[in-house]
Design a protein around this motif. Structure first.
Motif, PDB file in Angstrom:
ATOM      1  N   ARG A  19       8.158  10.300 -11.363  1.00  0.00           N
ATOM      2  CA  ARG A  19       6.738  10.067 -11.128  1.00  0.00           C
ATOM      3  C   ARG A  19       6.198  11.119 -10.167  1.00  0.00           C
ATOM      4  NH1 ARG A  19       4.709   6.214 -13.831  1.00  0.00           N
ATOM      5  NH2 ARG A  19       2.780   6.102 -12.653  1.00  0.00           N
ATOM      6  N   VAL A  20       5.051  11.689 -10.543  1.00  0.00           N
ATOM      7  CA  VAL A  20       4.374  12.676  -9.697  1.00  0.00           C
ATOM      8  C   VAL A  20       2.908  12.284  -9.564  1.00  0.00           C
ATOM      9  CG1 VAL A  20       5.888  14.613 -10.254  1.00  0.00           C
ATOM     10  CG2 VAL A  20       3.876  14.206 -11.661  1.00  0.00           C
ATOM     11  N   ARG A  21       2.310  12.743  -8.490  1.00  0.00           N
ATOM     12  CA  ARG A  21       0.876  12.538  -8.267  1.00  0.00           C
ATOM     13  C   ARG A  21       0.200  13.888  -8.409  1.00  0.00           C
ATOM     14  NH1 ARG A  21      -1.374   8.082  -4.390  1.00  0.00           N
ATOM     15  NH2 ARG A  21      -3.574   8.239  -4.908  1.00  0.00           N
ATOM     16  N   VAL A  22      -0.894  13.930  -9.144  1.00  0.00           N
ATOM     17  CA  VAL A  22      -1.589  15.183  -9.423  1.00  0.00           C
ATOM     18  C   VAL A  22      -3.043  15.047  -8.989  1.00  0.00           C
ATOM     19  CG1 VAL A  22      -2.255  16.822 -11.221  1.00  0.00           C
ATOM     20  CG2 VAL A  22      -0.089  15.600 -11.408  1.00  0.00           C
ATOM     21  N   LYS A  23      -3.516  16.044  -8.238  1.00  0.00           N
ATOM     22  CA  LYS A  23      -4.932  16.110  -7.862  1.00  0.00           C
ATOM     23  C   LYS A  23      -5.571  17.251  -8.629  1.00  0.00           C
ATOM     24  CE  LYS A  23      -4.514  14.158  -3.268  1.00  0.00           C
ATOM     25  NZ  LYS A  23      -4.914  14.267  -1.857  1.00  0.00           N
ATOM     26  N   PHE A  24      -6.819  17.031  -9.041  1.00  0.00           N
ATOM     27  CA  PHE A  24      -7.545  17.998  -9.844  1.00  0.00           C
ATOM     28  C   PHE A  24      -8.759  18.534  -9.095  1.00  0.00           C
ATOM     29  CE2 PHE A  24      -5.595  15.040 -12.859  1.00  0.00           C
ATOM     30  CZ  PHE A  24      -4.891  15.922 -13.653  1.00  0.00           C
ATOM     31  N   THR A  25      -9.246  19.675  -9.567  1.00  0.00           N
ATOM     32  CA  THR A  25     -10.502  20.216  -9.083  1.00  0.00           C
ATOM     33  C   THR A  25     -11.584  19.173  -9.358  1.00  0.00           C
ATOM     34  OG1 THR A  25      -9.743  22.396  -9.778  1.00  0.00           O
ATOM     35  CG2 THR A  25     -12.081  22.177  -9.244  1.00  0.00           C
ATOM     36  N   GLY A  26     -12.388  18.877  -8.374  1.00  0.00           N
ATOM     37  CA  GLY A  26     -13.412  17.848  -8.544  1.00  0.00           C
ATOM     38  C   GLY A  26     -13.025  16.540  -7.899  1.00  0.00           C
ATOM     39  N   GLY A  27     -11.759  16.383  -7.495  1.00  0.00           N
ATOM     40  CA  GLY A  27     -11.351  15.217  -6.735  1.00  0.00           C
ATOM     41  C   GLY A  27     -10.597  14.130  -7.469  1.00  0.00           C
ATOM     42  N   ARG A  28     -10.477  14.208  -8.779  1.00  0.00           N
ATOM     43  CA  ARG A  28      -9.741  13.154  -9.496  1.00  0.00           C
ATOM     44  C   ARG A  28      -8.264  13.188  -9.131  1.00  0.00           C
ATOM     45  NH1 ARG A  28     -11.876  12.461 -15.683  1.00  0.00           N
ATOM     46  NH2 ARG A  28     -13.668  11.204 -15.103  1.00  0.00           N
ATOM     47  N   GLU A  29      -7.644  12.000  -9.128  1.00  0.00           N
ATOM     48  CA  GLU A  29      -6.211  11.881  -8.857  1.00  0.00           C
ATOM     49  C   GLU A  29      -5.568  10.977  -9.885  1.00  0.00           C
ATOM     50  OE1 GLU A  29      -4.780  11.016  -4.919  1.00  0.00           O
ATOM     51  OE2 GLU A  29      -6.601  11.852  -4.026  1.00  0.00           O
ATOM     52  N   VAL A  30      -4.411  11.393 -10.383  1.00  0.00           N
ATOM     53  CA  VAL A  30      -3.649  10.582 -11.328  1.00  0.00           C
ATOM     54  C   VAL A  30      -2.188  10.554 -10.893  1.00  0.00           C
ATOM     55  CG1 VAL A  30      -5.172  11.058 -13.283  1.00  0.00           C
ATOM     56  CG2 VAL A  30      -3.181  12.490 -12.908  1.00  0.00           C
ATOM     57  N   LEU A  80      -2.943  20.165  -7.009  1.00  0.00           N
ATOM     58  CA  LEU A  80      -1.789  19.680  -6.257  1.00  0.00           C
ATOM     59  C   LEU A  80      -0.890  18.864  -7.161  1.00  0.00           C
ATOM     60  CD1 LEU A  80      -0.550  19.100  -3.314  1.00  0.00           C
ATOM     61  CD2 LEU A  80      -1.721  16.928  -3.534  1.00  0.00           C
ATOM     62  N   VAL A  81       0.408  19.104  -7.064  1.00  0.00           N
ATOM     63  CA  VAL A  81       1.412  18.286  -7.750  1.00  0.00           C
ATOM     64  C   VAL A  81       2.443  17.912  -6.702  1.00  0.00           C
ATOM     65  CG1 VAL A  81       3.151  18.168  -9.563  1.00  0.00           C
ATOM     66  CG2 VAL A  81       1.115  19.568  -9.906  1.00  0.00           C
ATOM     67  N   CYS A  82       2.677  16.615  -6.507  1.00  0.00           N
ATOM     68  CA  CYS A  82       3.677  16.195  -5.530  1.00  0.00           C
ATOM     69  C   CYS A  82       4.445  14.990  -6.072  1.00  0.00           C
ATOM     70  CB  CYS A  82       3.049  15.884  -4.183  1.00  0.00           C
ATOM     71  SG  CYS A  82       1.922  14.506  -4.178  1.00  0.00           S
ATOM     72  N   PRO A  83       5.731  14.884  -5.722  1.00  0.00           N
ATOM     73  CA  PRO A  83       6.513  13.729  -6.174  1.00  0.00           C
ATOM     74  C   PRO A  83       6.054  12.467  -5.462  1.00  0.00           C
ATOM     75  CG  PRO A  83       7.801  15.099  -4.691  1.00  0.00           C
ATOM     76  CD  PRO A  83       6.521  15.813  -4.931  1.00  0.00           C
ATOM     77  N   CYS A  84       6.138  11.341  -6.143  1.00  0.00           N
ATOM     78  CA  CYS A  84       5.721  10.067  -5.549  1.00  0.00           C
ATOM     79  C   CYS A  84       6.769   9.528  -4.578  1.00  0.00           C
ATOM     80  CB  CYS A  84       5.450   9.041  -6.635  1.00  0.00           C
ATOM     81  SG  CYS A  84       3.989   9.442  -7.590  1.00  0.00           S
ATOM     82  N   ASP A  85       8.033   9.818  -4.840  1.00  0.00           N
ATOM     83  CA  ASP A  85       9.098   9.350  -3.952  1.00  0.00           C
ATOM     84  C   ASP A  85       8.983  10.066  -2.611  1.00  0.00           C
ATOM     85  OD1 ASP A  85      10.046   7.800  -5.990  1.00  0.00           O
ATOM     86  OD2 ASP A  85      11.578   9.237  -6.612  1.00  0.00           O
ATOM     87  N   GLY A  86       8.916   9.299  -1.550  1.00  0.00           N
ATOM     88  CA  GLY A  86       8.852   9.879  -0.224  1.00  0.00           C
ATOM     89  C   GLY A  86       7.450  10.240   0.224  1.00  0.00           C
ATOM     90  N   MET A  87       6.443   9.937  -0.578  1.00  0.00           N
ATOM     91  CA  MET A  87       5.072  10.255  -0.194  1.00  0.00           C
ATOM     92  C   MET A  87       4.484   9.072   0.564  1.00  0.00           C
ATOM     93  SD  MET A  87       1.979  11.569  -2.597  1.00  0.00           S
ATOM     94  CE  MET A  87       1.034  10.094  -2.899  1.00  0.00           C
ATOM     95  N   VAL A  88       3.999   9.345   1.791  1.00  0.00           N
ATOM     96  CA  VAL A  88       3.437   8.298   2.627  1.00  0.00           C
ATOM     97  C   VAL A  88       2.076   8.762   3.125  1.00  0.00           C
ATOM     98  CG1 VAL A  88       3.748   6.958   4.737  1.00  0.00           C
ATOM     99  CG2 VAL A  88       5.728   7.589   3.369  1.00  0.00           C
ATOM    100  N   GLU A  89       1.081   7.897   3.024  1.00  0.00           N
ATOM    101  CA  GLU A  89      -0.251   8.239   3.511  1.00  0.00           C
ATOM    102  C   GLU A  89      -0.289   8.078   5.027  1.00  0.00           C
ATOM    103  OE1 GLU A  89      -4.874   6.837   2.948  1.00  0.00           O
ATOM    104  OE2 GLU A  89      -3.375   6.223   1.494  1.00  0.00           O
ATOM    105  N   ILE A  90      -0.824   9.095   5.709  1.00  0.00           N
ATOM    106  CA  ILE A  90      -0.944   9.040   7.166  1.00  0.00           C
ATOM    107  C   ILE A  90      -2.416   9.183   7.539  1.00  0.00           C
ATOM    108  CG2 ILE A  90       1.367   9.989   7.540  1.00  0.00           C
ATOM    109  CD1 ILE A  90      -0.042  12.668   8.257  1.00  0.00           C
ATOM    110  N   ALA A  91      -2.717   8.838   8.787  1.00  0.00           N
ATOM    111  CA  ALA A  91      -4.088   8.994   9.276  1.00  0.00           C
ATOM    112  C   ALA A  91      -4.399  10.479   9.441  1.00  0.00           C
ATOM    113  CB  ALA A  91      -4.240   8.274  10.613  1.00  0.00           C
ATOM    114  N   ASN A  92      -5.639  10.861   9.167  1.00  0.00           N
ATOM    115  CA  ASN A  92      -6.059  12.246   9.293  1.00  0.00           C
ATOM    116  C   ASN A  92      -6.217  12.583  10.774  1.00  0.00           C
ATOM    117  OD1 ASN A  92      -7.300  14.746   9.255  1.00  0.00           O
ATOM    118  ND2 ASN A  92      -8.717  14.208   7.614  1.00  0.00           N
ATOM    119  N   PRO A  93      -5.414  13.529  11.306  1.00  0.00           N
ATOM    120  CA  PRO A  93      -5.501  13.857  12.733  1.00  0.00           C
ATOM    121  C   PRO A  93      -6.740  14.671  13.089  1.00  0.00           C
ATOM    122  CG  PRO A  93      -3.882  15.243  11.665  1.00  0.00           C
ATOM    123  CD  PRO A  93      -4.347  14.255  10.642  1.00  0.00           C
TER     124      PRO A  93
END
Length: 97
Positions: A19-30, A80-93
């Motif tokens: 499983r991967v997460r992909v972000k597109f130009t324009g802001g869509r995420e799948v 952007l293409v990133c794997p879903c395993d190990g992905m954690v959302e953090i607060a924006n510093p």
């Protein structure tokens, strides 16, 4: 030069059938299972879901999703293409309150 094969910008072979997460130009995420890719980063994703954005703030994702199934993503739109395993959302510093 004539017989050389172009190398891929990204080596996504280690993420095939993961499983991967992909972000597109324009802001869509799948998010989906990576089934294939080419040197131009055109992607084939299966079991794909799209994360819906807030109508008032297009940069904010909501909890709402929709199922897309099999998806072919054009490489020129992928940012952007990133794997879903190990992905954690953090607060924006960088956000000042």
């Amino acid at each position: 030069m004539a017989g050389e094969k172009k190398s891929a910008v990204l080596d996504l072979s280690k993420h095939i059938d993961q499983r991967v997460r992909v972000k597109f130009t324009g802001g869509r995420e799948v998010e989906g299972r990576l089934k294939g890719f080419d040197t131009l980063v055109n992607l084939v994703l299966d079991e794909c879901i799209e994360y819906m954005r807030d109508a008032d703030d297009p940069y904010k994702l909501t909890e709402e999703t929709r199922s897309l199934g099999l998806l072919v993503c054009r490489g020129t739109a992928v940012t952007l293409v990133c794997p879903c395993d190990g992905m954690v959302e953090i607060a924006n510093p960088f956000v000042q309150e």
